[in-house]
Motif scaffolding. Structure first.
Motif, PDB file in Angstrom:
ATOM      1  N   THR A 175       0.839  -1.208   0.000  1.00 39.55           N
ATOM      2  CA  THR A 175       0.000   0.000   0.000  1.00 39.55           C
ATOM      3  C   THR A 175       0.865   1.246   0.000  1.00 39.55           C
ATOM      4  N   GLU A 176       1.935   1.190   0.825  1.00 40.61           N
ATOM      5  CA  GLU A 176       2.843   2.333   0.921  1.00 40.61           C
ATOM      6  C   GLU A 176       4.229   1.841   0.536  1.00 40.61           C
ATOM      7  N   PRO A 177       4.636   2.003  -0.703  1.00 38.32           N
ATOM      8  CA  PRO A 177       5.970   1.520  -1.080  1.00 38.32           C
ATOM      9  C   PRO A 177       7.062   2.227  -0.271  1.00 38.32           C
ATOM     10  N   GLY A 178       8.029   1.475   0.142  1.00 39.43           N
ATOM     11  CA  GLY A 178       9.147   2.031   0.890  1.00 39.43           C
ATOM     12  C   GLY A 178       8.968   1.977   2.379  1.00 39.43           C
ATOM     13  N   LEU A 179       7.771   1.662   2.850  1.00 46.80           N
ATOM     14  CA  LEU A 179       7.554   1.594   4.298  1.00 46.80           C
ATOM     15  C   LEU A 179       8.065   0.281   4.870  1.00 46.80           C
ATOM     16  N   PHE A 180       7.925  -0.788   4.122  1.00 49.66           N
ATOM     17  CA  PHE A 180       8.332  -2.110   4.600  1.00 49.66           C
ATOM     18  C   PHE A 180       9.300  -2.746   3.596  1.00 49.66           C
ATOM     19  N   ARG A 181      10.084  -3.663   4.107  1.00 50.03           N
ATOM     20  CA  ARG A 181      10.970  -4.471   3.268  1.00 50.03           C
ATOM     21  C   ARG A 181      10.925  -5.924   3.750  1.00 50.03           C
ATOM     22  N   VAL A 182      11.245  -6.829   2.827  1.00 48.49           N
ATOM     23  CA  VAL A 182      11.178  -8.276   3.114  1.00 48.49           C
ATOM     24  C   VAL A 182      12.581  -8.872   2.949  1.00 48.49           C
ATOM     25  N   ALA A 199      11.070  -0.286   6.960  1.00 47.87           N
ATOM     26  CA  ALA A 199      12.202   0.298   6.251  1.00 47.87           C
ATOM     27  C   ALA A 199      12.472   1.741   6.701  1.00 47.87           C
ATOM     28  N   ARG A 200      11.470   2.363   7.323  1.00 47.74           N
ATOM     29  CA  ARG A 200      11.630   3.730   7.827  1.00 47.74           C
ATOM     30  C   ARG A 200      10.617   3.942   8.942  1.00 47.74           C
ATOM     31  N   PHE A 201      10.654   5.142   9.544  1.00 54.02           N
ATOM     32  CA  PHE A 201       9.661   5.463  10.554  1.00 54.02           C
ATOM     33  C   PHE A 201       8.311   5.687   9.889  1.00 54.02           C
ATOM     34  N   PRO A 202       7.254   5.109  10.449  1.00 58.30           N
ATOM     35  CA  PRO A 202       5.922   5.397   9.916  1.00 58.30           C
ATOM     36  C   PRO A 202       5.612   6.882  10.075  1.00 58.30           C
ATOM     37  N   LEU A 203       4.967   7.440   9.075  1.00 58.35           N
ATOM     38  CA  LEU A 203       4.580   8.838   9.092  1.00 58.35           C
ATOM     39  C   LEU A 203       3.091   8.952   9.358  1.00 58.35           C
ATOM     40  N   ALA A 204       2.689  10.184   9.743  1.00 63.90           N
ATOM     41  CA  ALA A 204       1.286  10.419  10.082  1.00 63.90           C
ATOM     42  C   ALA A 204       0.422  10.274   8.844  1.00 63.90           C
ATOM     43  N   ARG A 205       1.003  10.537   7.665  1.00 65.14           N
ATOM     44  CA  ARG A 205       0.201  10.440   6.445  1.00 65.14           C
ATOM     45  C   ARG A 205       0.052   9.016   5.949  1.00 65.14           C
ATOM     46  N   ALA A 235      -1.241   5.387   5.698  1.00 69.09           N
ATOM     47  CA  ALA A 235      -2.512   4.758   6.038  1.00 69.09           C
ATOM     48  C   ALA A 235      -2.331   3.805   7.192  1.00 69.09           C
ATOM     49  N   ALA A 236      -3.371   3.704   7.993  1.00 70.10           N
ATOM     50  CA  ALA A 236      -3.301   2.807   9.172  1.00 70.10           C
ATOM     51  C   ALA A 236      -3.302   1.351   8.748  1.00 70.10           C
ATOM     52  N   ARG A 237      -3.903   1.059   7.679  1.00 75.26           N
ATOM     53  CA  ARG A 237      -4.006  -0.352   7.240  1.00 75.26           C
ATOM     54  C   ARG A 237      -3.184  -0.512   5.959  1.00 75.26           C
ATOM     55  N   GLN A 238      -2.116  -1.325   6.088  1.00 76.39           N
ATOM     56  CA  GLN A 238      -1.198  -1.561   4.974  1.00 76.39           C
ATOM     57  C   GLN A 238      -1.374  -2.999   4.464  1.00 76.39           C
ATOM     58  N   SER A 239      -1.502  -3.156   3.177  1.00 73.70           N
ATOM     59  CA  SER A 239      -1.632  -4.488   2.555  1.00 73.70           C
ATOM     60  C   SER A 239      -0.341  -4.806   1.804  1.00 73.70           C
ATOM     61  N   LEU A 240       0.266  -5.924   2.152  1.00 69.92           N
ATOM     62  CA  LEU A 240       1.540  -6.348   1.541  1.00 69.92           C
ATOM     63  C   LEU A 240       1.339  -7.668   0.796  1.00 69.92           C
ATOM     64  N   VAL A 241       1.849  -7.760  -0.417  1.00 68.83           N
ATOM     65  CA  VAL A 241       1.830  -8.994  -1.203  1.00 68.83           C
ATOM     66  C   VAL A 241       3.283  -9.452  -1.374  1.00 68.83           C
ATOM     67  N   VAL A 242       3.597 -10.583  -0.780  1.00 66.40           N
ATOM     68  CA  VAL A 242       4.962 -11.135  -0.811  1.00 66.40           C
ATOM     69  C   VAL A 242       4.978 -12.328  -1.769  1.00 66.40           C
ATOM     70  N   VAL A 243       5.924 -12.312  -2.700  1.00 68.55           N
ATOM     71  CA  VAL A 243       6.101 -13.416  -3.651  1.00 68.55           C
ATOM     72  C   VAL A 243       7.246 -14.304  -3.161  1.00 68.55           C
ATOM     73  N   VAL A 244       6.947 -15.590  -3.044  1.00 70.13           N
ATOM     74  CA  VAL A 244       7.960 -16.585  -2.638  1.00 70.13           C
ATOM     75  C   VAL A 244       8.330 -17.388  -3.881  1.00 70.13           C
ATOM     76  N   LYS A 245       9.605 -17.381  -4.248  1.00 69.72           N
ATOM     77  CA  LYS A 245      10.097 -18.095  -5.425  1.00 69.72           C
ATOM     78  C   LYS A 245      11.158 -19.109  -5.030  1.00 69.72           C
TER      79      LYS A 245
END
Length: 936
Positions: A615-622, A632-638, A640-650
């Motif tokens: 949902t927010e690129p750059g906020l999380f890393r795998v 990946a960084r400090f969450p900002l006030a802007r 979104a409270a609900r983040q959706s992440l799609v992780v691909v396992v290869k």
């Protein structure tokens, strides 16, 4: 009639005599028979079967027959009755001429085993020839001046018979001028001579006619006659006279044609024409006249054609010397032929037993042959030999018969054919020799087992192969020949995973090609060991075995399987894969961990994780190899409270297979905010009733309350238990009596791992000051291996103080110990780690994997017994507090490779001292972190 009856009686007596003689000779081991000449064809000669001591079936089975020598075969063996009978007309005079004894030799060959019997038939003469004269009328001229007593040789009669049947006497018609005198010559032949009794007078009687009769003594007597006309001549009263009455000479049989043999000489005392002498042969046999020539003028005798000692060894010639007046005299010339070594020995192959089985016993007769040399004396003595390097030898049977017998064992695999050269040399000087080749073929016997080309076979077969795929081809060779060398292949009995081996693989009987009957799965069968038998077609058959190792090669046919987060449930069943991340989380803080396994092996099971969508690129890393989701960084006030992440396992197969995991991260500082956010999300979901959200909120508050009360009770029991242990330890001088054995099975590492990722649980919506925190020291009640130096007597680890009078019980939360890990070769993950979260070693040690499973199961059993101190629900090992009520032990499959423990980066180690040493430092870090939170 009487004469014919007498002849039949004599023949019957002769046959009876022959049978008696044959029986007597058979007793001495030699077949000898006798029969009269001129017997009709088919006449009985002798009972060979009886004389050899063989019954008729054996004689027929052994294929007895009379050996053919290449000449006229007079006898034949009848296998129906075992009798030797006449095949061709037997004429003694034609076969043996004037020989006193006429013997016909024969040989009978019997096979299986091969044996040669020699026999002879003596031909008896019968009076079947009458005496005869060369001319029916002869003229003899005699001068009237011839004195009485003069002898005149007459032409002798010929009778081919012998003995009493031959010529015995001469008779002459009566006359007053002549008388007949019969003389015996040196060769035993009777010669008639006419003797003048009184003087002749031409004027009184110019001619005289006489009848000369020759008779034999046979039964019946036979005779022959000739007419002699005597003409009386006038004048010349001296006849020529030879210098010798008998001339003798010996000549070599190799004399050239035209060579001079001798010269006869005669003189006449008359004068003039009456003294001229002419020489001529006087009534000699026609064949002699073809051999020699007499010069009428000089009296020299020459050779007209080549002499042959083997045909005629002696010649008797009568020479006449006649003058012009008609007077003559006679002399005898005896010529003896000397043998010369001019005939090469002849080898006659009688029988050859080919092919010869290679297991033929020593001394077995292989061939029989006969050697003949028509020379005489030393020139006719023959010696036979064969090459010494051959596995055969010669044995002389009798007379000039030889047998070729085996002298060594035969081996067809070394030599399959022999060309045995038999050399025969006579004793002449120089020696003459001849040779014959016996072609012997060795018959194969099944004495060699098949031999495989390799001592063992191995092949690699990719899994998911097509049914009927060729795996490999085994080859075996048999040194034998024909049917004995025909190799057939078959599988030995065996089982694979309880099923017959023949249901997995098959072998082509003729070619040895090994085929897979089904598609192999590496995850089920990794290796198949079998035995292939090669059997030849001999009787009895010989065989050999070879081992075949079939290795199944893994292929990337299994996509990664995501264990956590679980797949999204059906609508209305609640949330799955929801994680809580404080907005105050620092970069690198662990939020969640995606756990996946791959049923393949090797490179096909190496897994890597990528963040495909956020949902927010750059906020999380795998983490690439660990699957850990971190900030990946400090969450900002802007944000979104609900983040959706799609992780691909290869995985790392070719081609690579993949799976996706969807993770929902809620940025909230407390559970209330989490529930509020989830509730708003649920309300926003179309079609979902409002009562469902309220129901889930009530369930969540009740669950948190129950969890809090249970934790308080558990903490109290833990304190009391530790106090009790300290008392027992002090009383027992440090002995660990009373401690359950299950606390020493290494499960404390699992508990510490589970504790390292526990989260704060808020009791109310505004309960940041009243929090239940699990410290590193309070989650595990296992005694340390060694008491810390700074607190030797205190078994309770340091942490926040417990206020017994206050309403808040708080413990500081300990941070995960990043140094508490497996060794590089034991770390779970998709690849090795070299001091970073992205690294990690693949678990290739089966023992470590099984030990980890045992620890998890031990913790589960302890939780099921109600003794767990982790604070989780029954059978959850405390994991439900982290991942929700849906995650229990059933979500942990029994995988031997790539086993991940959800929610943890910590790995176990066997070094207990290292764990204890780091516990103090970890506790200190937790206190500082708690202090920061309280200040906030």
């Amino acid at each position: 009639m009487a004469e014919r009856g007498g002849r039949r009686g004599r023949r019957e007596r002769a046959l009876l005599w022959c049978v008696l003689v044959a029986a007597w000779e058979a007793a001495w081991g030699q077949l000898r028979y006798s029969l009269p000449e001129e017997m009709p064809k088919g006449s009985f000669v002798g009972d060979v079967a009886k004389d050899l001591g063989l019954d008729l079936p054996a004689l027929r089975d052994r294929g007895a027959f009379v050996v053919d020598k290449g000449r006229t075969q007079y006898f034949v063996l009848d296998l129906q009755n075992g009798h030797l009978s006449i095949k061709e007309r037997v004429d003694r005079e034609e076969i043996c001429a004037a020989a006193a004894t006429c013997v016909i030799n024969f040989e009978i060959l019997v096979k299986n085993p091969m044996k040669l019997y020699k026999g002879e038939v003596q031909v008896q003469d019968i009076n079947d020839n009458s005496p005869s004269f060369p001319e029916r009328k002869s003229v003899l001229e005699i001068s009237e001046y011839t004195p009485p007593g003069t002898r005149f040789p007459l032409e002798k009669a010929q009778d081919p018979d012998i003995g009493v049947n031959s010529l015995q006497n001469y008779e002459c018609s009566e006359t007053r001028y002549f008388t007949l005198d019969v003389k015996n010559g040196d060769d035993g032949v009777k010669y008639p001579e006419l003797i003048l009794q009184r003087s002749l007078d031409r004027e009184e009687q110019a001619a005289h006619n006489l009848t000369l009769t020759a008779t034999d003594n046979g039964s019946p007597m036979k005779s022959g006659s000739t007419t002699i006309q005597i003409i009386v001549l006038d004048g010349n009263d001296n006849a020529p006279e030879f210098t010798q009455s008998v001339y003798k000479v010996t000549v070599r049989e190799d004399m050239t044609v035209g060579s001079r043999v001798l010269q006869v000489t005669a003189t006449d005392r008359d004068e003039g024409p009456n003294a001229e002498v002419k020489y001529s042969f006087f009534k000699i046999p026609e064949e002699f006249d073809k051999t020699f020539k007499l010069d009428p003028e000089s009296g020299e005798i020459e050779i007209k054609e080549k002499l042959n000692f083997e045909e005629q060894t002696f010649y008797e010639l009568h020479v006449q010397a006649r003058d012009a007046g008609g007077l003559s005299s006679h002399s005898k010339v005896l010529i003896k032929v000397a043998d010369v070594n001019n005939h090469v020995p002849e080898i006659v192959i009688t029988s050859v037993f080919s092919p010869v089985p290679e297991d033929t016993p020593l001394g077995t007769v292989i061939a029989i042959f006969n050697v003949q040399d028509r020379d005489s004396g030393a020139n006719g003595e023959v010696r036979c030999s064969i090459a010494e390097r051959l596995p055969f030898r010669l044995e002389k049977t009798f007379d000039n018969y030889y047998s070729v017998v085996t002298a060594e064992e035969l081996d067809r695999e070394k030599v399959s054919e022999y060309n045995v050269t038999v050399r025969a040399a006579d004793g002449g000087s120089p020696s003459l020799w001849s040779s014959a080749v016996l072609a012997l073929r060795v018959l194969d016997v099944n004495d060699n087992a098949p031999v495989f080309a390799e001592a063992r076979y191995s092949a690699r077969l990719p899994e998911n192969n097509a049914a009927g795929a060729l795996v490999l081809t085994v080859r075996a060779a048999d040194a034998d020949w024909g049917q004995n060398a025909r190799v057939r292949y078959r599988l030995s009995e065996g089982r694979v995973r309880g099923a017959p081996l023949s249901s997995y693989v098959s072998v082509q009987a003729e070619t040895g090609a090994l085929y897979a009957l089904r598609s192999f799965d590496y995850e089920e069968v990794r290796e198949v060991g079998l035995w292939v038998r090669a059997e030849d077609g001999g009787a009895p058959a010989l065989s050999s075995n070879v081992s075949v190792r079939l290795v199944i090669v893994d292929e990337n046919d299994n996509a990664p399987q995501v264990l956590y987060p679980p797949p999204a449930p059906a609508p209305g069943a609640g949330w799955a894969g929801v994680e809580l991340a404080p907005r105050s989380a620092e970069p690198g803080a662990l939020v969640a961990k995606v756990v996946a396994v791959d049923a393949d092996a090797g490179q096909n099971a190496w897994l890597s994780y990528e963040l495909a969508k956020a949902t927010e690129p750059g906020l999380f890393r795998v983490g690439l190899h660990s699957g850990e989701v971190r900030t990946a960084r400090f969450p900002l006030a802007r944000d979104a409270a609900r983040q959706s992440l799609v992780v691909v396992v290869k995985d790392h197969g070719r081609p690579a297979l993949s799976a996706t995991a969807t993770l929902t991260v809620v940025l909230a500082e407390s559970v209330a905010e989490l529930l509020s956010e989830l509730g708003s999300a649920a309300a926003a979901a179309p079609g979902e009733p409002a009562g469902s959200l309220t129901r889930w909120l009530v369930v969540a508050v009740a669950a948190v309350s129950c969890l809090f009360l249970a934790f308080l009770l558990l903490l109290l029991a833990l304190r009391l238990r530790r106090w009790r242990r300290s008392q027992l330890l002090a009383a027992g001088s440090g002995a660990l009596r009373g401690v359950p054995a299950s606390h020493f099975v290494g499960i404390d590492g699992v508990r510490a791992f589970l504790h390292s990722y526990s989260h704060e649980v808020s009791l109310t919506a505004d309960s940041r000051k009243s929090q239940l925190r699990l410290s590193g020291g309070s989650c595990c009640d296992t005694l340390p291996a060694r008491a810390p130096a700074e607190a030797p007597g205190d078994l309770v680890p340091t942490g926040d103080h417990v206020d017994e009078n206050g309403g808040q019980v708080s413990f500081q939360q300990a941070q995960p110990n990043t140094d508490w890990r497996f060794s590089q070769t034991q770390r779970p993950g998709t690849s090795g780690s070299q001091n970073g979260e992205e690294g990690g070693a693949w678990p290739n040690n089966q023992f470590d994997t099984e030990m980890l499973q045992a620890m998890i199961l031990a913790s589960a059993n302890e939780a099921a017994d109600g003794n767990s101190t982790l604070g989780g629900g029954t059978g959850t090992m405390g994991l439900s507090a982290r991942y929700g009520p849906q995650f229990t032990l059933q979500h942990v499959p029994d995988y031997r490779q790539n086993v991940y423990i959800p929610g943890s980066t910590a790995t176990l180690t066997n070094a207990a001292s290292k764990r204890d040493a780091k516990s103090a430092a970890s506790a200190g870090g937790n206190k500082k972190k708690s202090g920061k939170k309280e200040k906030k």
